[in-house]
Every structure is written in structure tokens, then in C-alpha cells.
Design a protein around this motif. Structure first.
Motif: not given
Length: 192
Positions: A105-109, A136-141, A167-171
Motif C-alpha cells: 500500500l505504501g508503494i502506491l502512495l 519515497g522510502e519514508a512514505v513506504i515506511y 532496511f536503512l542501509i539498503g535504502d
């Protein structure tokens, strides 16, 4: 229409470099959903977390940025609806609703948000692109972590520890990759 005239137009995203048609838009939406589904299969389990590290979020943010807000949202909506209907293209071949569905759902937004920023030129320079990806990552989280807490009956602290911190390092690496890819694509198109 020449590439130079498209790239000079304010509000263009990379997908706008292709000749405009409904068929193009439908193909881009379908392709964006498929790319996200394929990228979700790149999954690495995270010890202590029901959420794996996947290529899904990176693909979704690239789809939103390259297609723009409207087509990016449509591509991720197609991805979500097809996954709910049983297409096994969520992380690790999953489908339907799971404790990690909040990230879908987060990736939609997020796709809509980064697509809107790309229309304002956020994908044209490395620094702005990094900021766009991190937003974008912040919206997903912001959607995924509370959903994880609710669906998995976790405290907020436990959900952050299981669904954000690992997941922060990967992001940061994904943002660094995007910093190079999209601005470079624009530079290459402007040289044609």
C-alpha cells in the motif's frame, strides 16, 4: 516530436520521451507492474523480521519516477490488485494479504509522490534524486510499519525494529544507485 523538444518541456518525465498514445500508457503501466513483480522476487530474509529485503521498493520508486504520478500510481495499483487476486508476484512469490501488505500500500502512495516530484525536475540531478528516493522510502515506511504493527500484533517499537531499522542501509544504497541512474538517463537523452 524530437527528443530535445520533449526534454526541454517543463513537467516531462522519462516516459514522456516515447511517442504519446493510450497504447504507450497501457504498456508502461503493465510494464511497471511487471517490473515491480519481478523485482519483488529478489528477496533476502531478515532474521527476526517477517519482512524480507526485496527489490520491490526500488522498482516501485523507479516506476513512479520514470512514469510520473498518474501512470506510476496506476502501475502499482495494478501490481497490488493482481497480487491480491492471486498473482504470485509479491515478495518471495507471495500473493494476497500478509503482514507486509502495508508496504505494498505504501508503494502506491510513494510512486505517486516521487512521480509528482519527477515532473518538477527532481530526477534531473543526483542530489535531488537522492532526496526524492529517501522521501519515497519514508512514505513506504509511514504506511508499512504501522500496518506491520497492527497485522503482526507488535508494539510500535517492535515493528520499527523488525520493519524499518534492518532496511536503512539498503535504502541508502538504493538512493545512491538512483542518484546515478536517472540523472544520467536525462543527460544521455539531452545529447541525442
Amino acid at each position: 516530436m524530437s527528443t530535445a523538444s520533449v526534454t526541454a518541456r517543463p513537467g516531462a518525465v522519462l516516459a514522456d520521451l516515447l511517442p504519446s498514445s493510450r497504447v504507450r500508457d497501457a504498456a508502461l503501466v503493465l510494464g511497471g507492474a511487471a517490473l515491480t513483480g519481478l523485482a519483488a522476487q529478489i528477496a533476502v530474509p531478515v532474521p527476526g523480521s517477517p519482512v524480507p529485503v526485496t527489490g520491490q521498493t526500488f522498482a516501485a520508486l523507479l516506476v513512479g519516477t520514470t512514469l510520473g504520478a498518474r501512470r506510476g500510481f496506476a502501475a502499482l495499483a495494478l501490481y497490488a490488485v493482481a497480487g491480491l487476486a492471486g498473482v504470485p508476484w509479491f515478495a518471495q512469490g507471495g500473493s494476497g494479504v500478509s503482514v507486509s501488505f502495508g508496504y505494498v500500500l505504501g508503494i502506491l502512495l510513494a510512486a505517486a509522490a516521487v512521480g509528482a516530484l519527477a515532473r518538477r525536475g527532481a530526477d534531473r540531478s543526483p542530489l535531488r534524486m537522492a532526496g526524492t528516493m529517501l522521501l519515497g522510502e519514508a512514505v513506504i515506511y509511514a504506511v508499512g510499519v504501522p500496518y506491520l504493527a497492527f497485522a503482526a500484533h507488535m508494539s510500535a517499537t517492535a515493528a520499527i525494529a523488525a520493519g524499518l531499522t534492518p532496511f536503512l542501509i539498503g535504502d541508502a544504497l538504493k538512493a545512491a544507485l538512483a542518484m546515478g541512474v536517472l540523472p544520467t538517463a536525462w543527460k544521455l537523452t539531452n545529447k541525442s
